[in-house]
Design an enzyme around this catalytic site. Structure first.
Site, PDB file in Angstrom:
ATOM      1  CB  CYS A 250      40.385  51.822  40.648  1.00  0.00           C
ATOM      2  SG  CYS A 250      39.955  50.415  41.678  1.00  0.00           S
TER       3      CYS A 250
ATOM      4  CB  ALA B  56      27.905  44.644  36.534  1.00  0.00           C
ATOM      5  CB  ALA B  57      28.500  44.011  41.836  1.00  0.00           C
TER       6      ALA B  57
ATOM      7  CG  ASP C 193      34.393  32.594  37.039  1.00  0.00           C
ATOM      8  OD1 ASP C 193      34.788  33.533  36.311  1.00  0.00           O
ATOM      9  OD2 ASP C 193      35.163  31.770  37.560  1.00  0.00           O
TER      10      ASP C 193
ATOM     11  N   GLY D 120      27.443  48.481  40.377  1.00  0.00           N
ATOM     12  CA  GLY D 120      26.599  48.991  39.296  1.00  0.00           C
ATOM     13  C   GLY D 120      26.846  50.425  38.870  1.00  0.00           C
ATOM     14  N   GLY D 121      27.911  51.043  39.352  1.00  0.00           N
ATOM     15  CA  GLY D 121      28.162  52.446  39.014  1.00  0.00           C
ATOM     16  C   GLY D 121      28.285  52.677  37.508  1.00  0.00           C
TER      17      GLY D 121
HETATM   18  C1  LIG Z   1      36.041  46.938  40.331  1.00  0.00           C
HETATM   19  S1  LIG Z   1      34.678  46.031  40.846  1.00  0.00           S
HETATM   20  C2  LIG Z   1      33.465  46.498  39.674  1.00  0.00           C
HETATM   21  C3  LIG Z   1      32.830  47.844  39.939  1.00  0.00           C
HETATM   22  C4  LIG Z   1      31.642  48.123  39.029  1.00  0.00           C
HETATM   23  N1  LIG Z   1      31.995  47.998  37.632  1.00  0.00           N
HETATM   24  C5  LIG Z   1      31.039  49.488  39.254  1.00  0.00           C
HETATM   25  O1  LIG Z   1      31.303  50.418  38.498  1.00  0.00           O
HETATM   26  O2  LIG Z   1      30.266  49.644  40.210  1.00  0.00           O
HETATM   27  C6  LIG Z   1      35.103  44.408  40.300  1.00  0.00           C
HETATM   28  C7  LIG Z   1      33.984  43.385  40.390  1.00  0.00           C
HETATM   29  O3  LIG Z   1      34.453  42.194  39.748  1.00  0.00           O
HETATM   30  C8  LIG Z   1      33.764  41.111  40.318  1.00  0.00           C
HETATM   31  N2  LIG Z   1      34.464  39.882  39.905  1.00  0.00           N
HETATM   32  C9  LIG Z   1      35.628  39.384  40.371  1.00  0.00           C
HETATM   33  N3  LIG Z   1      35.951  38.249  39.726  1.00  0.00           N
HETATM   34  C10 LIG Z   1      34.984  38.026  38.806  1.00  0.00           C
HETATM   35  C11 LIG Z   1      34.741  37.013  37.842  1.00  0.00           C
HETATM   36  N4  LIG Z   1      35.591  35.989  37.681  1.00  0.00           N
HETATM   37  N5  LIG Z   1      33.630  37.099  37.082  1.00  0.00           N
HETATM   38  C12 LIG Z   1      32.761  38.115  37.250  1.00  0.00           C
HETATM   39  N6  LIG Z   1      32.927  39.098  38.160  1.00  0.00           N
HETATM   40  C13 LIG Z   1      34.024  39.059  38.917  1.00  0.00           C
HETATM   41  C14 LIG Z   1      33.778  41.445  41.802  1.00  0.00           C
HETATM   42  O4  LIG Z   1      32.756  40.738  42.477  1.00  0.00           O
HETATM   43  C15 LIG Z   1      33.566  42.947  41.784  1.00  0.00           C
HETATM   44  O5  LIG Z   1      32.209  43.257  41.979  1.00  0.00           O
END
Ligand SMILES: C[S@@+](CC[C@H](N)C(=O)[O-])C[C@H]1O[C@@H](n2cnc3c(N)ncnc32)[C@H](O)[C@@H]1O
Length: 455
Positions: free
Chosen positions: A387, A265-266, A315, A268-269
């Site tokens: 992306c 989620a981070a 995770d 958060g967009g």
């Molecule tokens: C593409 S970004 C997400 C962007 C977000 N959805 C937004 O719209 O702002 C991918 C995210 O996946 C998280 N991530 C990577 N491996 C992960 C895991 N095993 N479990 C949960 N989150 C994970 C990363 O920390 C990163 O924040």
């Protein structure tokens, strides 16, 4: 101003003026990114914190992006105009010269002011002895012009061949689009207004916003502005988010009251966009990175959303660590990926990404899909999005998942999401720059209803 007078003016001892501060900051960011393997985003964020004026913060970002999108052009100028290559101890000077060149072309800033501020930045960086050389090189660039765009010389060979393999007909336009400055896309917060009314507010302050068909919350600004200049930004009436990212919520088609998981989620967009559409969602926002997860809270706070949302740091593949066993009606997996669709926004991808990263990412994406599928209710849907423009992360990833998951089915998405790479149930792909948007992939997967999966 006459050239000689200008020369003696910049040669005279003087204190660092505000105009040189953003050039100094941009030089330090680029030195860290180009020569010390640092991330552009992290370096920019910390450099911007040291600048009070929002226009300076915006200028630093614009300069750094302009340099990193086309560094080969500027290095070609240095190779042609310098008697010998710069020594290792002068890598910061290289960064400063690139800062100077980028302001002239492609940014087209007022030339004499840009040159004077960059020469002064050399002094601010303790390079008084090189200020004359900086001045001479920038003035030569003004006189003769910078070389035309080199043929994507700064792209790693492995990435070019992957793109050519996946997109033989489109490869050249993908690389070219990835080197261009993108438009700025806004997302208007539906809980506080709509895009037509917000567009009128923009017009009143002299900013032109374009309405785009099929993007119900979006406005495109072909001339980007600092966020601080957007009416109501601090109050949460608007966010900055590319049009392609805004389409993810359309692929989900959620209804009020649904139990929804945003698994990565981070910052958060997409979670925020979901809540802007349906504030009554029962939302869980999960991310492995606790620090980044805090940004989700900051995003929600600014937008006035998510008072009841659950924010979990874990995770996503480790279900025992975070899942309470109650299935979700809908899941969005905005997976960690190569970011090859957003190189125009994150050009340092070309410096930092290694070919071995791709296999690791593909494996992680597969594990995330398999784990999250177990948390999806029968009849529920999972939207997988990246992306990336690499097919191993996208349509091939989804084809492999569908082949090994008997209760899954791909659902066709409409043409507005992009092209169908092979079989439309394996998703839709938008390539960088198409319709002004980032490169993005979307697939919607449906879990068989209980009666069917139980047979
Ligand atoms: C593409 S970004 C997400 C962007 C977000 N959805 C937004 O719209 O702002 C991918 C995210 O996946 C998280 N991530 C990577 N491996 C992960 C895991 N095993 N479990 C949960 N989150 C994970 C990363 O920390 C990163 O924040």
């Amino acid at each position: 101003m006459d050239a000689e007078i200008w020369w003696s003016a910049v040669d005279a001892p003087m204190t660092v003026t505000p105009g040189s501060q953003p050039r100094i900051a941009a030089t330090r960011v680029l030195d860290a990114v180009l020569h010390h393997g640092r991330s552009l985003k992290a370096e920019l964020t910390s450099a911007q914190q040291g600048l009070d004026d929002p226009r300076d913060r915006a200028l630093v970002e614009a300069i750094c992006l302009a340099v990193l999108r086309q560094p080969a052009r500027f290095d070609a100028a240095l190779a042609a105009w310098m008697p010998r290559p710069l020594a290792r101890r002068d890598r910061e000077l290289r960064a400063l010269l690139l800062v100077g060149f980028a302001q002239l072309d492609p940014m087209g800033l007022p030339a004499h002011a840009a040159v004077a501020a960059t020469v002064e930045a050399a002094r601010g960086l303790g390079r008084d002895h090189q200020a004359g050389m900086v001045n001479a090189l920038l003035r030569r660039a003004l006189r003769e012009g910078l070389p035309a765009l080199e043929s994507h010389a700064h792209w790693p060979a492995w990435l070019c061949s992957r793109i050519e393999g996946d997109w033989p007909a489109e490869a050249e336009s993908i690389l070219t689009a990835s080197e261009q400055a993108p438009p700025m896309w806004l997302r208007v917060n539906r809980q506080q207004g709509n895009r037509e009314a917000y567009r009128a507010e923009l017009t009143a302050v002299g900013i032109e916003g374009v309405l785009v068909d099929g993007l119900d919350d979006a406005l495109r600004l072909d001339a980007p502005v600092p966020v601080a200049g957007l009416p109501g930004f601090a109050e949460g009436r608007v966010s900055v988010q590319d049009g392609a990212a805004q389409r993810v919520v359309d692929a989900m088609a959620v209804d009020g009251g649904m139990r929804v998981l945003d698994a990565c989620a981070a910052p958060g967009g997409k979670a925020a966009h979901l809540l802007e559409r349906e504030s009554s969602l029962d939302l869980t926002a999960l991310d492995i990175d606790r620090r980044r997860l805090r940004q989700v809270q900051t995003t929600f706070d600014r937008l006035g959303l998510g008072a009841d949302a659950r924010l979990l740091a874990a995770d996503a593949t480790d279900l025992a660590a975070w899942w309470d066993g109650v299935p979700f009606d809908a899941i969005v997996l905005d997976a960690p990926c190569s970011a090859t669709g957003i190189i125009r926004r994150q050009p340092d991808v070309l410096l930092h990404r290694r070919e071995s990263d791709i296999d690791n990412l593909v494996a992680l994406q597969g594990r995330l899909l398999d784990a999250l599928w177990q948390t999806l209710a029968p009849g529920g849907s999972l939207v997988y999005t990246t992306c990336s423009i690499l097919r191993d992360e996208n349509d091939r990833q989804i084809a492999a998942f569908l082949a090994r998951t008997s209760d899954s089915q791909g659902e066709a998405l409409e043409e507005g999401f992009g092209r169908a790479p092979e079989n439309e149930t394996h998703g839709r792909q938008r390539l960088p720059g198409e319709d002004g948007m980032d490169g993005f992939f979307y697939a919607r997967l449906r879990k068989a209803p209980a009666s069917v999966s139980g047979e």
